[in-house]
Every structure is written in structure tokens, then in C-alpha cells.
Scaffold this motif. Structure first.
Motif, PDB file in Angstrom:
ATOM      1  N   UNK A  71       6.943  17.146   9.234  1.00 14.43           N
ATOM      2  CA  UNK A  71       5.892  16.139   9.078  1.00 14.43           C
ATOM      3  C   UNK A  71       6.489  14.773   8.754  1.00 14.43           C
ATOM      4  N   UNK A  72       7.514  14.754   7.914  1.00 12.62           N
ATOM      5  CA  UNK A  72       8.098  13.477   7.519  1.00 12.62           C
ATOM      6  C   UNK A  72       8.751  12.754   8.699  1.00 12.62           C
ATOM      7  N   UNK A  73       9.336  13.500   9.604  1.00 14.99           N
ATOM      8  CA  UNK A  73       9.960  12.871  10.770  1.00 14.99           C
ATOM      9  C   UNK A  73       8.946  12.053  11.558  1.00 14.99           C
ATOM     10  N   UNK A  74       7.727  12.568  11.664  1.00 15.93           N
ATOM     11  CA  UNK A  74       6.674  11.840  12.367  1.00 15.93           C
ATOM     12  C   UNK A  74       6.136  10.680  11.531  1.00 15.93           C
ATOM     13  N   UNK A  75       5.954  10.909  10.248  1.00 15.99           N
ATOM     14  CA  UNK A  75       5.355   9.887   9.377  1.00 15.99           C
ATOM     15  C   UNK A  75       6.296   8.694   9.195  1.00 15.99           C
ATOM     16  N   UNK A  76       7.572   8.966   8.953  1.00 20.22           N
ATOM     17  CA  UNK A  76       8.517   7.890   8.640  1.00 20.22           C
ATOM     18  C   UNK A  76       8.617   6.874   9.757  1.00 20.22           C
ATOM     19  N   UNK A 106      -0.685   2.138   5.911  1.00 19.33           N
ATOM     20  CA  UNK A 106       0.254   2.461   4.837  1.00 19.33           C
ATOM     21  C   UNK A 106       1.564   1.699   5.032  1.00 19.33           C
ATOM     22  N   UNK A 107       2.092   1.124   3.948  1.00 19.90           N
ATOM     23  CA  UNK A 107       3.381   0.445   3.984  1.00 19.90           C
ATOM     24  C   UNK A 107       4.530   1.390   3.657  1.00 19.90           C
ATOM     25  N   UNK A 108       4.346   2.189   2.624  1.00 24.35           N
ATOM     26  CA  UNK A 108       5.418   3.047   2.133  1.00 24.35           C
ATOM     27  C   UNK A 108       4.798   4.294   1.519  1.00 24.35           C
ATOM     28  N   UNK A 109       5.605   5.339   1.355  1.00 24.16           N
ATOM     29  CA  UNK A 109       5.113   6.629   0.871  1.00 24.16           C
ATOM     30  C   UNK A 109       5.906   7.060  -0.356  1.00 24.16           C
ATOM     31  N   UNK A 110       5.200   7.598  -1.342  1.00 21.14           N
ATOM     32  CA  UNK A 110       5.832   8.380  -2.409  1.00 21.14           C
ATOM     33  C   UNK A 110       5.544   9.843  -2.078  1.00 21.14           C
ATOM     34  N   UNK A 111       6.565  10.558  -1.653  1.00 18.67           N
ATOM     35  CA  UNK A 111       6.395  11.939  -1.193  1.00 18.67           C
ATOM     36  C   UNK A 111       6.694  12.892  -2.349  1.00 18.67           C
ATOM     37  N   UNK A 112       5.773  13.810  -2.618  1.00 16.27           N
ATOM     38  CA  UNK A 112       5.924  14.801  -3.678  1.00 16.27           C
ATOM     39  C   UNK A 112       6.283  16.148  -3.069  1.00 16.27           C
ATOM     40  N   UNK A 156       6.363   5.569  11.373  1.00 17.30           N
ATOM     41  CA  UNK A 156       5.229   4.648  11.354  1.00 17.30           C
ATOM     42  C   UNK A 156       5.259   3.675  10.177  1.00 17.30           C
ATOM     43  N   UNK A 157       6.249   3.769   9.311  1.00 13.92           N
ATOM     44  CA  UNK A 157       6.260   2.983   8.086  1.00 13.92           C
ATOM     45  C   UNK A 157       7.132   1.744   8.236  1.00 13.92           C
ATOM     46  N   UNK A 158       6.744   0.691   7.503  1.00 16.92           N
ATOM     47  CA  UNK A 158       7.485  -0.570   7.532  1.00 16.92           C
ATOM     48  C   UNK A 158       8.540  -0.653   6.438  1.00 16.92           C
ATOM     49  N   UNK A 159       8.405   0.132   5.386  1.00 12.68           N
ATOM     50  CA  UNK A 159       9.283   0.011   4.222  1.00 12.68           C
ATOM     51  C   UNK A 159       9.848   1.375   3.850  1.00 12.68           C
ATOM     52  N   UNK A 160      11.005   1.394   3.183  1.00 18.38           N
ATOM     53  CA  UNK A 160      11.580   2.671   2.747  1.00 18.38           C
ATOM     54  C   UNK A 160      10.691   3.348   1.719  1.00 18.38           C
ATOM     55  N   UNK A 161      10.827   4.657   1.611  1.00 19.94           N
ATOM     56  CA  UNK A 161       9.944   5.450   0.763  1.00 19.94           C
ATOM     57  C   UNK A 161      10.726   6.174  -0.323  1.00 19.94           C
ATOM     58  N   UNK A 162       9.978   6.848  -1.193  1.00 27.79           N
ATOM     59  CA  UNK A 162      10.538   7.492  -2.382  1.00 27.79           C
ATOM     60  C   UNK A 162      10.168   8.965  -2.385  1.00 27.79           C
ATOM     61  N   UNK A 163      11.093   9.809  -2.814  1.00 22.19           N
ATOM     62  CA  UNK A 163      10.857  11.250  -2.901  1.00 22.19           C
ATOM     63  C   UNK A 163      10.859  11.678  -4.362  1.00 22.19           C
ATOM     64  N   UNK A 220       0.859  -1.189   0.000  1.00 33.87           N
ATOM     65  CA  UNK A 220       0.000   0.000   0.000  1.00 33.87           C
ATOM     66  C   UNK A 220       0.890   1.231   0.000  1.00 33.87           C
ATOM     67  N   UNK A 221       0.870   1.957  -1.099  1.00 33.56           N
ATOM     68  CA  UNK A 221       1.709   3.133  -1.264  1.00 33.56           C
ATOM     69  C   UNK A 221       0.859   4.387  -1.119  1.00 33.56           C
ATOM     70  N   UNK A 222       1.214   5.230  -0.187  1.00 33.34           N
ATOM     71  CA  UNK A 222       0.511   6.494  -0.008  1.00 33.34           C
ATOM     72  C   UNK A 222       1.219   7.587  -0.798  1.00 33.34           C
ATOM     73  N   UNK A 223       0.450   8.401  -1.499  1.00 29.59           N
ATOM     74  CA  UNK A 223       0.969   9.552  -2.217  1.00 29.59           C
ATOM     75  C   UNK A 223       0.752  10.763  -1.331  1.00 29.59           C
ATOM     76  N   UNK A 224       1.841  11.377  -0.873  1.00 28.87           N
ATOM     77  CA  UNK A 224       1.737  12.427   0.125  1.00 28.87           C
ATOM     78  C   UNK A 224       2.595  13.633  -0.261  1.00 28.87           C
ATOM     79  N   UNK A 225       2.345  14.738   0.403  1.00 24.55           N
ATOM     80  CA  UNK A 225       3.084  15.974   0.195  1.00 24.55           C
ATOM     81  C   UNK A 225       2.214  17.145   0.574  1.00 24.55           C
TER      82      UNK A 225
END
Length: 322
Positions: free
Chosen positions: A158-163, A138-144, A165-172, A28-33
Motif C-alpha cells: 500500500x505504501x508504494x502506491x501512496x508514497x 494530503x501533503x505528508x503521512x504519519x504511518x502507524x 502521490x505525496x509532495x513531502x517526506x513522511x514519518x513512520x 496536511x498530515x494524514x494518519x494512516x496504517x
């Protein structure tokens, strides 16, 4: 056309955020920003269509959980109840009583993962709890992040708090990269973001979503937009999701081996960070493993890393403001 609000539904669900038991567990990839960073335009790019209302997405929609299936949508209420909703009525969903929208589409990308299009974290009209309540799913985030104001202090906080909670590395993604007009500006922004984010993301890609959407069958324009390297990396990541290294290192190595060329296409600068994942189930085995054709999104196939891209968005559909 009218629809029944979530609070009026007669059969409450067991849990507001739980997907159907029949669906296999996919990443489950969340699209965030932040507001107008390109999250919903990225959704359009990944699913090959424009499923969400334009120019209202950032301020009028709760999280939108997009899964593979026949086209349809339903509201999930804050009380766990569910009700169907016509796609044309999504812009007027009642935010006070809606926890999220469950949207299903027959898009190839959704055979590999679920996408969750989150509201902008800086939207003054949307309380943070609207997206924070969904983070446990959410498993991982694609941050825009918008290139002209990339990686603001509010994003870093915000990312410091969000990261955590995640199980997998994310993408920027550094979106709207075409707004930076000179090679010097592009080089400066990319290097600053790399320095300030450190090892917070598995990969960083500069990207012009508008150029990618308008590329049509022009492969050179598709590559210049930055989408080619990003989609290749994303498919590789998803196909190897259950592996300890979170996918083969080939895509990361190829991108990292490319020297930065600020006067050419939008290059990807990839950081090789891959923490072990928890005990989530493996995504469905692609059909190619059983002798049939592999289904992968956009221009990329897992075997050749190049394949024809699905039909572009209808020319009359304007790009989303995000």
C-alpha cells in the motif's frame, strides 16, 4: 439528538474536499496504517483530547479532517453537500453518503497543521476508495505500524502506491512498542523495519501511545514512551515546513546521534531524507516571531524544545482501540 444527513443539505459545496477559503494553507498530515495500528489514539495525543468515538473509529468512520477552530463537526457528502452533525452522533454517520467528516477543535497542534485521520487500509468493512479519494489533498503521512507485526507485506504494498502521490517526506511510527518485552525483540524489530523500509520515510520512531497518554506530568514516563523525541521532531518539521531542507536538521541529528539503547527508553532512529516540496503556501507565522508566545503542541516549544504539556485526557475516557 438528530442531524441532517449530507445528502439532505440544501447548499452543496464547490468541492467535497476543499477547506474554507478563509483558512490559511497549512501542511496536511494524514494518519494512516492498518486496523488497530494506533491512528486515532495518535490523534488524541496530538490534539490533547479524545474527539472521536472510542472503539468504533476503525470501522465506523470515514476520513476525519481535523482543523483549528471552535469545536464543531459537519459531514461532507459524496455529492459535495455539507451538513452539521453533533459530536456525539459521529459514530452513526451514514458511510454510504459521507465522503469525510470536517472536525474543528481549538487545539494548539492544529495551529501548525491539519490532521486527517484515515480509516485502516486493511479494514474489510471499508472500501479502499474511501481513503484513496482523499489522497490528492494530503501533503505528508504519519504511518502507524503495530510493533508485534511491524511493516507487513500489505503495508509495504500500500505504501508504494501512496508514497508516489505525496509532495513531502513522511514519518513512520512503530506503535505499541511496549508490547515487545525484551531488549532483543525491540532491537530486532527496529532494525528489521529500518532495513525493509530503506529510505521510504524521513524518520522512524518506536512509540508507546498508551504510555504517552497516561504519563500525565511525569516527564520520565513521557520520554520513556518515545513521545518526547517524536513530538520534538514533528514540531521542528512543521515550523520549518517551507524550508528547502524540510526543517532544520537539529532534531534529526540529535536523534540519529543517539546509539540504540534497547534496554532503556524507546529511542528514535532518524533517517535524514528531505526532498524539496512543491509550491504550497507557508503555514502561519508563530506568534513568537511577532513578540508573543509561541503556540506549539504537547511538551515542546520551538525555542527551548521543552514546555509544559497540556492537560491530559479525562481519566474516565478509555483509550481508542486503534
Amino acid at each position: 439528538m438528530t442531524y441532517q444527513t449530507a445528502s439532505q443539505a440544501t447548499a452543496p459545496a464547490a468541492a467535497p474536499f476543499a477547506p474554507e477559503a478563509a483558512l490559511p494553507r497549512k501542511p496536511r498530515l494524514a494518519l494512516m496504517g492498518e486496523f488497530s495500528a494506533g491512528k486515532s489514539t495518535l490523534t488524541n495525543l496530538l490534539v490533547g483530547r479524545q474527539p472521536l468515538p472510542t472503539r468504533v473509529t476503525a470501522t465506523r468512520l470515514p476520513p476525519v479532517w481535523i482543523s483549528h477552530g471552535a469545536e464543531g463537526a459537519r459531514l461532507v457528502g459524496t455529492d459535495g453537500s455539507e451538513a452539521p452533525v453533533p459530536l456525539e452522533d459521529l459514530a452513526s454517520v451514514p458511510l454510504e453518503t459521507t465522503a469525510l467528516i470536517r472536525l474543528s477543535l481549538p487545539a494548539e497542534a492544529l495551529e501548525l497543521c491539519d490532521l486527517i485521520d484515515m480509516p485502516g487500509i486493511s479494514d474489510p468493512n471499508m472500501p479502499a476508495s474511501v481513503w484513496q479519494n482523499l489522497l490528492p489533498e494530503v501533503d505528508s503521512v504519519i504511518w502507524c505500524t503495530h510493533a508485534t507485526q511491524a511493516w507487513r507485506q500489505s503495508e509495504a504494498a500500500a505504501w508504494e502506491e501512496i508514497a508516489a502521490r505525496l509532495d513531502a517526506p513522511s514519518t513512520l511510527l512503530i506503535t505499541h512498542f511496549d508490547k515487545l518485552k525484551t531488549p532483543r525483540d525491540r532491537d530486532r524489530v527496529l532494525r528489521r523495519v529500518q532495513k525493509e523500509t530503506g529510505d521510504a520515510f524521513n524518520a522512524i520512531f518506536p512509540l508507546s501511545l498508551s504510555q504517552a497518554l497516561s504519563a500525565g506530568e511525569d516527564m520520565e514516563a513521557w520520554k520513556t514512551s518515545g513521545a518526547d523525541g517524536f513530538i520534538e521532531y514533528l514540531v521542528d518539521l512543521l515550523l520549518n515546513w517551507s524550508q528547502p531542507g524540510r526543517g532544520s536538521t537539529a532534531a534529526r541529528d540529535r536523534a540519529a546521534a543517539q546509539p540504540l539503547q534497547p534496554d532503556q527508553a524507546l529511542r528514535a532512529e532518524v533517517l535524514d531524507i528531505a526532498a524539496p516540496r512543491g509550491s504550497s503556501a507557508q503555514p502561519p507565522v508563530p506568534a513568537e516571531a511577532e513578540g508573543g508566545p509561541r503556540v506549539t503542541p504537547r511538551r515542546v516549544s520551538a525555542a527551548s524544545r521543552r514546555s509544559p504539556r497540556p492537560d491530559r485526557l479525562p481519566p474516565e475516557a478509555p483509550f481508542d482501540s486503534e
